[in-house]
Design a protein around this motif. Sequence first.
Motif, PDB file in Angstrom:
ATOM      1  N   THR A 280      23.844  48.916  39.515  1.00 30.95           N
ATOM      2  CA  THR A 280      23.416  50.302  39.309  1.00 30.95           C
ATOM      3  C   THR A 280      24.519  51.070  38.589  1.00 30.95           C
ATOM      4  N   LEU A 281      24.117  51.831  37.558  1.00 35.93           N
ATOM      5  CA  LEU A 281      25.061  52.710  36.875  1.00 35.93           C
ATOM      6  C   LEU A 281      25.108  54.020  37.639  1.00 35.93           C
TER       7      LEU A 281
ATOM      8  N   HIS B  86      30.305  47.821  32.873  1.00 37.25           N
ATOM      9  CA  HIS B  86      30.447  46.701  31.942  1.00 37.25           C
ATOM     10  C   HIS B  86      31.442  45.674  32.470  1.00 37.25           C
ATOM     11  N   ILE B  87      32.568  46.147  32.943  1.00 38.58           N
ATOM     12  CA  ILE B  87      33.595  45.235  33.470  1.00 38.58           C
ATOM     13  C   ILE B  87      33.042  44.463  34.661  1.00 38.58           C
ATOM     14  N   ALA B  88      32.367  45.162  35.586  1.00 39.99           N
ATOM     15  CA  ALA B  88      31.817  44.497  36.781  1.00 39.99           C
ATOM     16  C   ALA B  88      30.817  43.412  36.382  1.00 39.99           C
ATOM     17  N   LEU B  89      29.969  43.715  35.413  1.00 36.80           N
ATOM     18  CA  LEU B  89      28.949  42.739  35.011  1.00 36.80           C
ATOM     19  C   LEU B  89      29.563  41.533  34.304  1.00 36.80           C
ATOM     20  N   GLU B  90      30.673  41.728  33.591  1.00 37.87           N
ATOM     21  CA  GLU B  90      31.345  40.606  32.934  1.00 37.87           C
ATOM     22  C   GLU B  90      32.097  39.739  33.949  1.00 37.87           C
ATOM     23  N   LEU B  91      32.598  40.359  35.006  1.00 38.68           N
ATOM     24  CA  LEU B  91      33.381  39.610  36.000  1.00 38.68           C
ATOM     25  C   LEU B  91      32.486  38.840  36.971  1.00 38.68           C
ATOM     26  N   LEU B  92      31.282  39.351  37.194  1.00 42.40           N
ATOM     27  CA  LEU B  92      30.384  38.772  38.203  1.00 42.40           C
ATOM     28  C   LEU B  92      30.152  37.277  38.004  1.00 42.40           C
ATOM     29  N   PRO B  93      29.761  36.827  36.793  1.00 42.80           N
ATOM     30  CA  PRO B  93      29.521  35.386  36.620  1.00 42.80           C
ATOM     31  C   PRO B  93      30.787  34.542  36.719  1.00 42.80           C
TER      32      PRO B  93
END
Lengths: 251, 251
Positions: A22-23, B29-36
């Motif tokens: 979530t943003l 953006h950072i969180a989504l890149e780190l997740l995988p």
Amino acid sequence: VTQEHITAGIVIIGNEILSGRTLDTNNRHIALELLPLGIEVVEVRVVPDIEEKIVEAVNALRCQYTYVFTTGGIGATHDDITVASIAKAFDRPLVENQEALSIIKNHYNDRFNSIRARMALMPENVTLIQNSVSRVPSFQIDNVFVLAGMPSVMKAMLNDVLPRLKKGAPFYSNSITSNLHEGVIGDALAHIQNQYPAISIGSYPFYNSPTDVGTTLVLKGKDTHILAHATQAILSMVYEFGGTPVVERSV
Amino acid sequence: VTQEHITAGIVIIGNEILSGRTLDTNNRHIALELLPLGIEVVEVRVVPDIEEKIVEAVNALRCQYTYVFTTGGIGATHDDITVASIAKAFDRPLVENQEALSIIKNHYNDRFNSIRARMALMPENVTLIQNSVSRVPSFQIDNVFVLAGMPSVMKAMLNDVLPRLKKGAPFYSNSITSNLHEGVIGDALAHIQNQYPAISIGSYPFYNSPTDVGTTLVLKGKDTHILAHATQAILSMVYEFGGTPVVERSV
């Protein structure tokens, strides 16, 4: 004329924000609502649904700023631990708030149940925050306002809270966007900032494409006369460097 | 199989985020890149362009988490105080980084000047972070990665950084959205959470309109077998309460 500097901290509570699912837009909404009241948001923390982290953030911010707003984690499921964490932060017991219970019973009527009743558990000695959207209230405890995470409900709760807040001198701001690069105007800009210490001048470069590059300069302050002079100085600088300025003014 | 839990903190630096002028999307953006990569963002702090606040946040997070990412405040103007603040946080002198200076000179060529040269000032003993968009590099200092605030440049820098990071076991998640209310499923949901302690189950109500109300349940974990079982339990629960589930699976 000296006026108290009124400040705020925000604690965004929720794994879904940290994971990127979530943003968060609540942070920005709260800041924009507080700005015309002369209340400055000085720090935001985003923490997970972990009691220790919520307690730490709330206690750190409530001692430093005039007000603290929390968002998220006040629903009826196992992962909603904000209320219990706030009680812990204040070292107060959780009790069934009779005023809240009555609103919840009245709202759910024949759909009232023990799960929904749990939303009436609040720390001792709080003031309710009304919720014109989904009705279930939240609460203010000292200088901390506990708001929902769902944006529509958070906004309704914030509307109930705003009249309770002490107001500061409002901030006024002007912004000047041009095609000039920071690496060209940097020294001249620093010179103007030094001349106008009462105005905060922020420089925000943008890089939309190789041909759409430039800088937005944002001037902010409480004295409109000084702000006007500083804005004029910035405009003169932009023209001097051959830039084409676009000016926006806001209160 | 025990694997190190790899964590990250993010420090978003900038008055423009706190004032609400700019909506921060870098955090997500950072969180989504780190997740995988199996790296979990555990805390985010947004702080103003004030040295003391930057130092405090960076020092608090770099001791607690595997990695820290900062965004913002690394340009060429007077309000860009991130680099000096990071040097202070690490108690290292600011020096002219010769590798950075050479990249900057080469990029600006005949537009190179003393303002742009200042962007080569960095703490002693850092590793550069390359910038494929606007070329001026940033740096890594120990476990702290200093990134630009402009999203396009931040993304380019993050791309340079990702291969340097230790990877954890990736998280897998499933989400199940239905028209059921939290106040209906709360107890059954808590029961399933208790049965599957290795899976974190988050409940996110939505209230789009009085007739479009419901809950998204997000299951997250590192073991795909347990995740599948817990997801099946949630699905059965939704059917049992007469709900209509929509399932999304992601890695």
